[in-house]
Design an enzyme around this catalytic site. Structure first.
Site, short mmCIF file in Angstrom:
data_model
loop_
_atom_site.label_atom_id
_atom_site.label_comp_id
_atom_site.label_asym_id
_atom_site.label_seq_id
_atom_site.Cartn_x
_atom_site.Cartn_y
_atom_site.Cartn_z
CG HIS A 309 -1.72 1.18 1.52
ND1 HIS A 309 -3.09 1.15 1.63
CD2 HIS A 309 -1.36 2.47 1.73
CE1 HIS A 309 -3.54 2.37 1.88
NE2 HIS A 309 -2.50 3.20 1.95
CD GLU A 310 1.65 3.54 3.80
OE1 GLU A 310 1.94 4.65 3.30
OE2 GLU A 310 0.58 3.32 4.40
CG HIS A 313 0.38 6.19 -0.81
ND1 HIS A 313 -0.80 6.52 -1.43
CD2 HIS A 313 0.04 5.71 0.41
CE1 HIS A 313 -1.81 6.25 -0.61
NE2 HIS A 313 -1.33 5.74 0.51
CG ASP A 322 -4.68 6.42 1.28
OD1 ASP A 322 -4.50 5.27 0.84
OD2 ASP A 322 -3.84 7.03 1.97
ZN LIG Z 1 -2.39 5.27 2.17
#
Ligand SMILES: [Zn+2]
Length: 359
Positions: A309-310, A313, A322
């Protein structure tokens, strides 16, 4: 001396002045009767053992003594309070060094006559203790007067650490492949992993988590590369559309490449309750927070998935946002707005985690 200290209660400014006067009259090196000792919880440690010492301050004098809190381990450590050597060589301090204003009355810790105060301190997040060797650990800090001899100094305690780096090495970062090999993991990773404010056990967890994230990204990349989009794709990214499929494919290629080849830094200093955060413009530093530590290594909302997830980004990776959090929100977004789903970090995480597994 006692008279001076009673007068100190009158005001903060008076306290600072009188204490420095007091320091000037103190016998060099004896800390006004304040004795500091350091006792390790274990004297022989392995690769993923935290290095915990008990630091005890004892006021052996017959009068109250005041020590600057910032020079004790009784609050968050923001100065190099220890002098640590490994096989006789100085060990680097990795922790914070806070800039502080002139001390006020509230900045002093009172040691009553005869009293002892003990704090446990974990040292492997504060000092580079990843190299194998004999460590000598001594508490050593000036009392704030700036005068030579006005220091608090303990005897040295010694511990043996069987670290992740071989004896005699001084590298500050290790290759991920090297660490994974040591942890018994097999991977083609060529990136480097470094840590900030992470204890030895946290470093071990993160090493496994990065390996899990790489495995998820590699699996996601292979799925996208085979070109047949099944329910695993549609569940998280919505209806099949060639442009969107190409975007997700490029995202997973980039996420895999980042875990496999880029220098990743994981920072453990965050005390927030959520999982993690990044600055999208600052690849490849990932800040992990409280929820990360209680998450499972793999599966839904796991440590490995959080790193996917990170990583998604970072602008140089996939530049995701998000839009929604959580599995049900991400599944709904895939139906209602596939264009946002392919730009949503959690959608990438859940596709990568693939739990429960879809084809
Ligand atoms: Zn996030």
């Amino acid at each position: 001396m006692r008279k001076d200290l009673l007068k100190l209660a009158a005001g903060a400014a008076a306290l600072a002045v009188s204490l420095s006067a007091l320091s000037a009259h103190a016998a060099p090196g004896n800390g006004n009767g304040v004795v500091v000792s350091v006792a390790p919880e274990k004297t022989s440690l392995g690769k993923s053992d935290d290095v915990v010492v008990k630091v005890t301050f004892t006021n052996t004098s017959g009068s109250p003594q005041y020590v600057l809190k910032s020079r004790t381990p009784f609050e968050e450590i923001e100065a190099p309070l220890f002098e640590i050597t490994r096989d006789g060589q100085p060990v680097r301090y990795l922790g914070a060094i806070a800039k502080r204003g002139a001390p006020t009355a509230a900045d002093y810790f009172l040691l009553k006559p005869g009293a002892s105060y003990t704090a446990k301190v974990e040292l492997s997040a504060l000092y580079d203790m990843a190299t194998t060797g004999d460590y000598a650990i001594r508490y050593r800090i000036g009392n704030g007067s700036g005068k030579a001899g006005d220091e608090l100094k303990s005897e040295a305690a010694t511990v043996w650490i069987d670290g992740v780096r071989p004896r005699g090495s001084n590298e500050e970062t290790r290759s991920l492949a090297e660490m994974q090999a040591q942890a018994g993991m097999v991977t083609a990773a060529g990136g480097a992993l470094s840590f900030n404010k992470c204890t030895a056990s946290q470093q071990a967890d993160i090493t496994t988590a990065v390996s899990s994230a790489l495995a998820m990204a590699t699996d996601g990349d292979a799925y996208m590369a085979k070109g047949t989009m099944g329910t695993r794709y549609t569940k998280w990214f919505g209806a099949v559309d060639s442009a969107r499929v190409a975007t997700v494919k490029s995202h997973f290629a980039a996420i895999k490449d980042a875990f496999a080849t880029k220098p990743i830094t994981v920072d453990c200093g965050c005390k927030k309750t959520y999982y993690a955060y990044v600055y999208p413009t600052q690849p490849y530093t990932i800040h992990v927070c409280k929820a990360f530590w209680s998450a499972p290594m793999t599966g839904t909302d796991s440590k490995g998935g959080t790193l996917v997830h990170e990583m998604s980004h970072f602008n140089v990776v996939a530049g995701t946002d998000d839009w929604v959090y959580g599995q049900s929100g991400a599944a709904s977004l895939a139906v209602s707005n596939p264009s946002q789903a392919i730009d949503n970090a959690d959608s990438h995480e859940y596709f990568g985690e693939n739990t429960p597994a879809l084809q």
